[in-house]
Scaffold this active site. Sequence first.
Site, PDB file in Angstrom:
ATOM      1  N   ALA A   1      61.377 -37.086  11.444  1.00  0.00           N
ATOM      2  CA  ALA A   1      61.523 -35.665  11.790  1.00  0.00           C
ATOM      3  C   ALA A   1      62.134 -34.867  10.651  1.00  0.00           C
ATOM      4  O   ALA A   1      62.326 -33.657  10.774  1.00  0.00           O
ATOM      5  CB  ALA A   1      62.390 -35.510  13.040  1.00  0.00           C
TER       6      ALA A   1
ATOM      7  N   ARG B   1      73.361 -35.959   1.307  1.00  0.00           N
ATOM      8  CA  ARG B   1      74.698 -35.778   0.728  1.00  0.00           C
ATOM      9  C   ARG B   1      75.220 -34.382   1.081  1.00  0.00           C
ATOM     10  O   ARG B   1      74.554 -33.398   0.790  1.00  0.00           O
ATOM     11  CB  ARG B   1      74.585 -35.938  -0.782  1.00  0.00           C
ATOM     12  CG  ARG B   1      75.895 -35.960  -1.509  1.00  0.00           C
ATOM     13  CD  ARG B   1      75.623 -36.562  -2.888  1.00  0.00           C
ATOM     14  NE  ARG B   1      76.682 -36.329  -3.827  1.00  0.00           N
ATOM     15  CZ  ARG B   1      76.651 -36.802  -5.067  1.00  0.00           C
ATOM     16  NH1 ARG B   1      75.627 -37.506  -5.482  1.00  0.00           N
ATOM     17  NH2 ARG B   1      77.636 -36.574  -5.887  1.00  0.00           N
TER      18      ARG B   1
ATOM     19  N   VAL C   1      63.210 -44.860   0.312  1.00  0.00           N
ATOM     20  CA  VAL C   1      63.300 -43.522  -0.280  1.00  0.00           C
ATOM     21  C   VAL C   1      64.700 -42.937  -0.060  1.00  0.00           C
ATOM     22  O   VAL C   1      65.250 -42.266  -0.922  1.00  0.00           O
ATOM     23  CB  VAL C   1      62.223 -42.593   0.332  1.00  0.00           C
ATOM     24  CG1 VAL C   1      62.370 -41.167  -0.179  1.00  0.00           C
ATOM     25  CG2 VAL C   1      60.823 -43.125   0.035  1.00  0.00           C
TER      26      VAL C   1
ATOM     27  N   ASP D   1      60.640 -39.575 -10.017  1.00  0.00           N
ATOM     28  CA  ASP D   1      61.184 -39.408 -11.372  1.00  0.00           C
ATOM     29  C   ASP D   1      60.074 -39.624 -12.410  1.00  0.00           C
ATOM     30  O   ASP D   1      59.981 -38.899 -13.400  1.00  0.00           O
ATOM     31  CB  ASP D   1      62.327 -40.403 -11.594  1.00  0.00           C
ATOM     32  CG  ASP D   1      63.370 -40.285 -10.496  1.00  0.00           C
ATOM     33  OD1 ASP D   1      63.974 -39.223 -10.365  1.00  0.00           O
ATOM     34  OD2 ASP D   1      63.550 -41.263  -9.734  1.00  0.00           O
TER      35      ASP D   1
ATOM     36  N   HIS E   1      67.945 -44.554  -9.361  1.00  0.00           N
ATOM     37  CA  HIS E   1      67.471 -43.212  -9.006  1.00  0.00           C
ATOM     38  C   HIS E   1      68.705 -42.327  -8.866  1.00  0.00           C
ATOM     39  O   HIS E   1      69.208 -42.071  -7.780  1.00  0.00           O
ATOM     40  CB  HIS E   1      66.669 -43.243  -7.701  1.00  0.00           C
ATOM     41  CG  HIS E   1      66.368 -41.870  -7.180  1.00  0.00           C
ATOM     42  ND1 HIS E   1      65.534 -40.994  -7.831  1.00  0.00           N
ATOM     43  CD2 HIS E   1      66.826 -41.203  -6.097  1.00  0.00           C
ATOM     44  CE1 HIS E   1      65.489 -39.854  -7.171  1.00  0.00           C
ATOM     45  NE2 HIS E   1      66.267 -39.947  -6.114  1.00  0.00           N
TER      46      HIS E   1
HETATM   47  P1  NAX Z   1      66.225 -34.741   5.956  1.00  0.00           P
HETATM   48  O1  NAX Z   1      67.678 -34.562   6.197  1.00  0.00           O
HETATM   49  O2  NAX Z   1      65.303 -33.554   6.099  1.00  0.00           O
HETATM   50  O3  NAX Z   1      65.666 -35.874   6.917  1.00  0.00           O
HETATM   51  C1  NAX Z   1      66.296 -37.110   7.070  1.00  0.00           C
HETATM   52  C2  NAX Z   1      65.970 -37.614   8.440  1.00  0.00           C
HETATM   53  O4  NAX Z   1      66.463 -38.937   8.542  1.00  0.00           O
HETATM   54  C3  NAX Z   1      66.621 -36.789   9.557  1.00  0.00           C
HETATM   55  O5  NAX Z   1      65.624 -36.350  10.468  1.00  0.00           O
HETATM   56  C4  NAX Z   1      67.590 -37.767  10.191  1.00  0.00           C
HETATM   57  O6  NAX Z   1      67.723 -37.571  11.602  1.00  0.00           O
HETATM   58  C5  NAX Z   1      66.924 -39.100   9.861  1.00  0.00           C
HETATM   59  N1  NAX Z   1      67.816 -40.242   9.947  1.00  0.00           N
HETATM   60  C6  NAX Z   1      69.137 -40.338   9.633  1.00  0.00           C
HETATM   61  N2  NAX Z   1      69.610 -41.560   9.901  1.00  0.00           N
HETATM   62  C7  NAX Z   1      68.563 -42.276  10.378  1.00  0.00           C
HETATM   63  C8  NAX Z   1      68.417 -43.602  10.852  1.00  0.00           C
HETATM   64  N3  NAX Z   1      69.457 -44.426  10.903  1.00  0.00           N
HETATM   65  N4  NAX Z   1      67.196 -44.006  11.273  1.00  0.00           N
HETATM   66  C9  NAX Z   1      66.156 -43.157  11.268  1.00  0.00           C
HETATM   67  N5  NAX Z   1      66.231 -41.880  10.844  1.00  0.00           N
HETATM   68  C10 NAX Z   1      67.427 -41.456  10.411  1.00  0.00           C
HETATM   69  O7  NAX Z   1      66.087 -35.404   4.529  1.00  0.00           O
HETATM   70  P2  NAX Z   1      64.794 -35.514   3.601  1.00  0.00           P
HETATM   71  O8  NAX Z   1      64.733 -34.323   2.724  1.00  0.00           O
HETATM   72  O9  NAX Z   1      63.610 -35.872   4.419  1.00  0.00           O
HETATM   73  O10 NAX Z   1      65.227 -36.720   2.641  1.00  0.00           O
HETATM   74  C11 NAX Z   1      65.348 -38.037   3.157  1.00  0.00           C
HETATM   75  C12 NAX Z   1      66.034 -38.948   2.155  1.00  0.00           C
HETATM   76  O11 NAX Z   1      65.267 -39.031   0.960  1.00  0.00           O
HETATM   77  C13 NAX Z   1      67.427 -38.447   1.720  1.00  0.00           C
HETATM   78  O12 NAX Z   1      68.301 -39.563   1.682  1.00  0.00           O
HETATM   79  C14 NAX Z   1      67.159 -37.931   0.322  1.00  0.00           C
HETATM   80  O13 NAX Z   1      68.347 -37.938  -0.452  1.00  0.00           O
HETATM   81  C15 NAX Z   1      66.142 -38.925  -0.153  1.00  0.00           C
HETATM   82  N6  NAX Z   1      65.348 -38.569  -1.323  1.00  0.00           N
HETATM   83  C16 NAX Z   1      65.013 -39.554  -2.178  1.00  0.00           C
HETATM   84  C17 NAX Z   1      64.201 -39.337  -3.264  1.00  0.00           C
HETATM   85  C18 NAX Z   1      63.818 -40.438  -4.194  1.00  0.00           C
HETATM   86  O14 NAX Z   1      63.176 -40.138  -5.197  1.00  0.00           O
HETATM   87  N7  NAX Z   1      64.160 -41.708  -3.957  1.00  0.00           N
HETATM   88  C19 NAX Z   1      63.731 -37.960  -3.591  1.00  0.00           C
HETATM   89  C20 NAX Z   1      63.725 -37.056  -2.408  1.00  0.00           C
HETATM   90  C21 NAX Z   1      64.907 -37.203  -1.501  1.00  0.00           C
HETATM   91  O15 NAX Z   1      65.969 -36.462  -2.030  1.00  0.00           O
END
Ligand code: NAX
Length: 330
Positions: free
Chosen positions: A13, A92, A128, A160, A188
């Site tokens: 979501a 964060r 991710v 990246d 990352h």
């Molecule tokens: P959002 O805050 O829009 O969405 C994260 C979702 O994860 C929320 O809906 C939340 O309810 C859900 N969630 C939290 N804990 C959970 C769990 N235990 N089980 C299942 N769902 C859970 O974040 P979004 O922009 O979608 O980013 C998601 C993650 O990707 C973040 O940690 C972000 O930092 C990371 N990223 C990593 C990147 C990479 O290159 N590796 C780049 C993009 C992004 O920043």
Amino acid sequence: MGSTLTVAVTGAAGQIGYAILPRLVSGEVFGQQTRVHLRLLEVAQALPALEGVVMELQDCAFPLLESIDATDDAKVAFDGVNWALLIGSKPRGRGMERSDLIRDNGPIFVGQGKALSRAADDVQVLVVGNPANTNCFIAMRHAECDGIPPARFAAMTRLDQNRAQAQLARKAGVPVHKVTRMTIWGNHSATQYPDGENACINGLPAPQTVGDLDWLRGPFIETVQQRGAAVIAARGLSSAASAAGAALDHVISMETPTVSDDWFSAAVATDGSYGIPAGLVYSLPLRSHGKGQWEIVQDLPISDFAAGKLAATTAELESERQLIADLLPL
Ligand code: NAX
């Protein structure tokens, strides 16, 4: 007759979830002959919002979308999955240190690593959710206890890589597909090393084509390292469309043999190559043989400048490993 895959997406979501799901079932990733069962995992409070995402996916009427299950139970989500895209984690918050984020999100990957024991024998996992390398390390170590090989796990550094290719293409005035052999080394995070010295532009070494080693060792690296922060500053939200696209690029790269003169980047368990300590989840140049079989590209020249960068990102990953030592299986 086509085949069928079951694919789990966590954090479905969230904003990356919203951007990735339609493309995941459109046929562009697994092909037009492969039907997809989707398993969407969220925390309980986000299930009502996830219901809206499910409605939209239904309303897209994707011919290849076989079924959708939404759940807050990782064991249900991962049962029989062939691919697990672990996106969900807490973002964060303002004033939060990276170490706080590591401690907050680490436990999610203990439970999910264990629940992956229910996955299909051929499961492949992409982490991710940040801090991606260390979260991947935690999940990998727990899944390993249930016999899932570490080589099935990767943390995403493809965004990246894509950012680095885009910067080199702009600098050289060429289309982005002319930039090849792009390695992201390490974590990352802001210590990652985007390696302009081993990249190619139009098939020639990038340092030769760009003709500006100071730029390759300075502004180029900083722009890639800080690109996520620049997107947040401009958009007020973190990268979502590009992150979703990069995750799909990763899946395609793992599923498809890499063309012989190129490679791609992902953070995987190290084996001692390039003098990097074995066992870290560290971004490296990889070649895929398809269907999740890959190897590390060997023998790239590492300049003294690059060696310093590799050492810095290694030290950061080792310190992150210390922070989560109590979350690892005994
Ligand atoms: P959002 O805050 O829009 O969405 C994260 C979702 O994860 C929320 O809906 C939340 O309810 C859900 N969630 C939290 N804990 C959970 C769990 N235990 N089980 C299942 N769902 C859970 O974040 P979004 O922009 O979608 O980013 C998601 C993650 O990707 C973040 O940690 C972000 O930092 C990371 N990223 C990593 C990147 C990479 O290159 N590796 C780049 C993009 C992004 O920043």
